[in-house]
Design a protein around this motif. Structure first.
Motif, PDB file in Angstrom:
ATOM      1  N   PRO A 185       0.567  -1.332  -0.013  1.00 27.81           N
ATOM      2  CA  PRO A 185       0.172  -0.069  -0.051  1.00 27.81           C
ATOM      3  C   PRO A 185       0.672   1.221  -0.051  1.00 27.81           C
ATOM      4  O   PRO A 185       1.797   1.206   0.461  1.00 27.81           O
ATOM      5  CB  PRO A 185      -0.822  -0.126   1.265  1.00 27.81           C
ATOM      6  CG  PRO A 185      -0.487  -1.723   1.870  1.00 27.81           C
ATOM      7  CD  PRO A 185       0.636  -2.098   1.160  1.00 27.81           C
ATOM      8  N   GLU A 186       0.348   2.360  -0.406  1.00 26.68           N
ATOM      9  CA  GLU A 186       0.935   3.776  -0.442  1.00 26.68           C
ATOM     10  C   GLU A 186       1.127   3.945   1.219  1.00 26.68           C
ATOM     11  O   GLU A 186       0.406   3.469   2.048  1.00 26.68           O
ATOM     12  CB  GLU A 186       0.139   4.660  -1.455  1.00 26.68           C
ATOM     13  CG  GLU A 186       0.284   4.355  -2.472  1.00 26.68           C
ATOM     14  CD  GLU A 186       1.801   4.622  -3.297  1.00 26.68           C
ATOM     15  OE1 GLU A 186       2.559   5.321  -2.637  1.00 26.68           O
ATOM     16  OE2 GLU A 186       1.845   4.052  -4.239  1.00 26.68           O
ATOM     17  N   TRP A 187       1.917   5.044   1.556  1.00 22.98           N
ATOM     18  CA  TRP A 187       2.133   5.301   2.792  1.00 22.98           C
ATOM     19  C   TRP A 187       1.125   5.606   3.677  1.00 22.98           C
ATOM     20  O   TRP A 187       0.843   5.060   4.811  1.00 22.98           O
ATOM     21  CB  TRP A 187       3.336   6.587   2.799  1.00 22.98           C
ATOM     22  CG  TRP A 187       4.515   5.768   2.749  1.00 22.98           C
ATOM     23  CD1 TRP A 187       5.452   6.084   1.558  1.00 22.98           C
ATOM     24  CD2 TRP A 187       5.309   5.077   3.845  1.00 22.98           C
ATOM     25  NE1 TRP A 187       6.657   5.254   1.953  1.00 22.98           N
ATOM     26  CE2 TRP A 187       6.782   4.757   3.086  1.00 22.98           C
ATOM     27  CE3 TRP A 187       5.014   4.776   4.983  1.00 22.98           C
ATOM     28  CZ2 TRP A 187       7.572   4.004   3.782  1.00 22.98           C
ATOM     29  CZ3 TRP A 187       6.111   3.849   5.614  1.00 22.98           C
ATOM     30  CH2 TRP A 187       7.210   3.697   4.921  1.00 22.98           C
ATOM     31  N   GLN A 233      -2.070   4.881   3.334  1.00 23.01           N
ATOM     32  CA  GLN A 233      -2.869   3.574   3.734  1.00 23.01           C
ATOM     33  C   GLN A 233      -2.201   2.676   4.367  1.00 23.01           C
ATOM     34  O   GLN A 233      -2.802   1.900   5.278  1.00 23.01           O
ATOM     35  CB  GLN A 233      -3.281   3.072   2.244  1.00 23.01           C
ATOM     36  CG  GLN A 233      -4.287   3.686   1.470  1.00 23.01           C
ATOM     37  CD  GLN A 233      -3.458   4.815   0.645  1.00 23.01           C
ATOM     38  OE1 GLN A 233      -2.331   4.988   0.634  1.00 23.01           O
ATOM     39  NE2 GLN A 233      -4.372   5.352  -0.252  1.00 23.01           N
ATOM     40  N   PHE A 234      -1.058   2.497   4.337  1.00 28.43           N
ATOM     41  CA  PHE A 234      -0.009   1.622   4.962  1.00 28.43           C
ATOM     42  C   PHE A 234       0.013   2.024   6.359  1.00 28.43           C
ATOM     43  O   PHE A 234      -0.137   1.162   7.557  1.00 28.43           O
ATOM     44  CB  PHE A 234       1.341   1.567   4.583  1.00 28.43           C
ATOM     45  CG  PHE A 234       2.491   0.842   5.185  1.00 28.43           C
ATOM     46  CD1 PHE A 234       2.246  -0.762   4.911  1.00 28.43           C
ATOM     47  CD2 PHE A 234       3.216   1.014   6.226  1.00 28.43           C
ATOM     48  CE1 PHE A 234       3.366  -1.513   5.563  1.00 28.43           C
ATOM     49  CE2 PHE A 234       3.998   0.062   6.666  1.00 28.43           C
ATOM     50  CZ  PHE A 234       4.006  -1.023   6.481  1.00 28.43           C
ATOM     51  N   MET A 235       0.048   3.045   6.664  1.00 25.90           N
ATOM     52  CA  MET A 235       0.247   3.931   8.180  1.00 25.90           C
ATOM     53  C   MET A 235      -1.053   3.711   8.834  1.00 25.90           C
ATOM     54  O   MET A 235      -1.070   3.343   9.901  1.00 25.90           O
ATOM     55  CB  MET A 235       0.618   5.112   8.266  1.00 25.90           C
ATOM     56  CG  MET A 235       2.065   5.378   7.727  1.00 25.90           C
ATOM     57  SD  MET A 235       3.346   4.318   8.444  1.00 25.90           S
ATOM     58  CE  MET A 235       3.268   4.921  10.178  1.00 25.90           C
ATOM     59  N   ARG A 236      -2.255   3.783   8.005  1.00 33.23           N
ATOM     60  CA  ARG A 236      -3.555   3.392   8.858  1.00 33.23           C
ATOM     61  C   ARG A 236      -3.724   2.140   9.227  1.00 33.23           C
ATOM     62  O   ARG A 236      -4.213   1.537  10.068  1.00 33.23           O
ATOM     63  CB  ARG A 236      -4.600   4.035   7.790  1.00 33.23           C
ATOM     64  CG  ARG A 236      -5.040   5.541   7.805  1.00 33.23           C
ATOM     65  CD  ARG A 236      -6.194   5.799   7.106  1.00 33.23           C
ATOM     66  NE  ARG A 236      -6.322   5.605   5.653  1.00 33.23           N
ATOM     67  CZ  ARG A 236      -5.594   6.332   4.903  1.00 33.23           C
ATOM     68  NH1 ARG A 236      -5.394   7.614   5.068  1.00 33.23           N
ATOM     69  NH2 ARG A 236      -5.836   5.981   3.236  1.00 33.23           N
ATOM     70  N   GLY A 237      -3.139   1.204   8.067  1.00 29.68           N
ATOM     71  CA  GLY A 237      -3.139  -0.294   8.530  1.00 29.68           C
ATOM     72  C   GLY A 237      -2.213  -0.523   9.544  1.00 29.68           C
ATOM     73  O   GLY A 237      -2.781  -1.272  10.702  1.00 29.68           O
ATOM     74  N   CYS A 238      -1.182   0.069   9.703  1.00 30.46           N
ATOM     75  CA  CYS A 238      -0.247  -0.062  11.129  1.00 30.46           C
ATOM     76  C   CYS A 238      -1.080   0.258  12.404  1.00 30.46           C
ATOM     77  O   CYS A 238      -1.047  -0.815  13.390  1.00 30.46           O
ATOM     78  CB  CYS A 238       1.030   0.587  10.914  1.00 30.46           C
ATOM     79  SG  CYS A 238       2.157  -0.181   9.543  1.00 30.46           S
ATOM     80  N   VAL A 239      -1.635   1.198  12.259  1.00 31.09           N
ATOM     81  CA  VAL A 239      -2.718   1.702  13.279  1.00 31.09           C
ATOM     82  C   VAL A 239      -3.592   0.814  13.751  1.00 31.09           C
ATOM     83  O   VAL A 239      -3.785   0.383  14.777  1.00 31.09           O
ATOM     84  CB  VAL A 239      -3.006   3.252  13.168  1.00 31.09           C
ATOM     85  CG1 VAL A 239      -3.993   3.709  14.525  1.00 31.09           C
ATOM     86  CG2 VAL A 239      -1.918   4.097  13.160  1.00 31.09           C
ATOM     87  N   LYS A 240      -4.393   0.312  12.771  1.00 31.53           N
ATOM     88  CA  LYS A 240      -5.314  -0.496  13.153  1.00 31.53           C
ATOM     89  C   LYS A 240      -4.897  -1.844  13.534  1.00 31.53           C
ATOM     90  O   LYS A 240      -5.578  -2.683  14.576  1.00 31.53           O
ATOM     91  CB  LYS A 240      -6.130  -1.027  11.868  1.00 31.53           C
ATOM     92  CG  LYS A 240      -7.073   0.069  11.209  1.00 31.53           C
ATOM     93  CD  LYS A 240      -8.205   0.262  12.020  1.00 31.53           C
ATOM     94  CE  LYS A 240      -9.026   1.564  11.471  1.00 31.53           C
ATOM     95  NZ  LYS A 240     -10.131   1.592  12.496  1.00 31.53           N
TER      96      LYS A 240
END
Length: 90
Positions: free
Chosen positions: A57-59, A61-68
């Motif tokens: 994922p782009e950054w 979206q990736f960071m939102r996934g890390c938080v989730k």
């Protein structure tokens, strides 16, 4: 896909199970920052060659996934020990 198992002896199957269990345990026992990493060693336990390249994922979206993912750890493992260790620290 798993036809190779049909040709294995009982001893060979036992060794295969032990090898797979060891790989699963290595993955399961990952901790700290290792939880977030790509684990091609786990996929390498399969008999077929792996040339899978993940879609990244782009950054944002990736960071939102890390938080989730981190939030899911709070929900699923609320009593797990916490660490202040920064990435790359030993």
């Amino acid at each position: 896909m798993d036809d190779d198992l049909n040709a294995m002896s009982r001893e060979q199957l036992t060794e295969e199970v032990k090898r797979l269990r060891a790989g699963i345990r290595r993955h399961r026992d990952a901790s700290g920052h290792e939880l977030c990493w790509h684990h091609p060693d786990l996929w390498a336990l399969l008999p077929e060659p792996g040339s899978h390249v993940p879609t990244v994922p782009e950054w944002p979206q990736f960071m939102r996934g890390c938080v989730k993912y981190r939030e899911s750890l709070d929900a699923q493992c609320p009593h797990a020990p916490r660490s202040q260790q920064e990435f790359g620290e030993t």
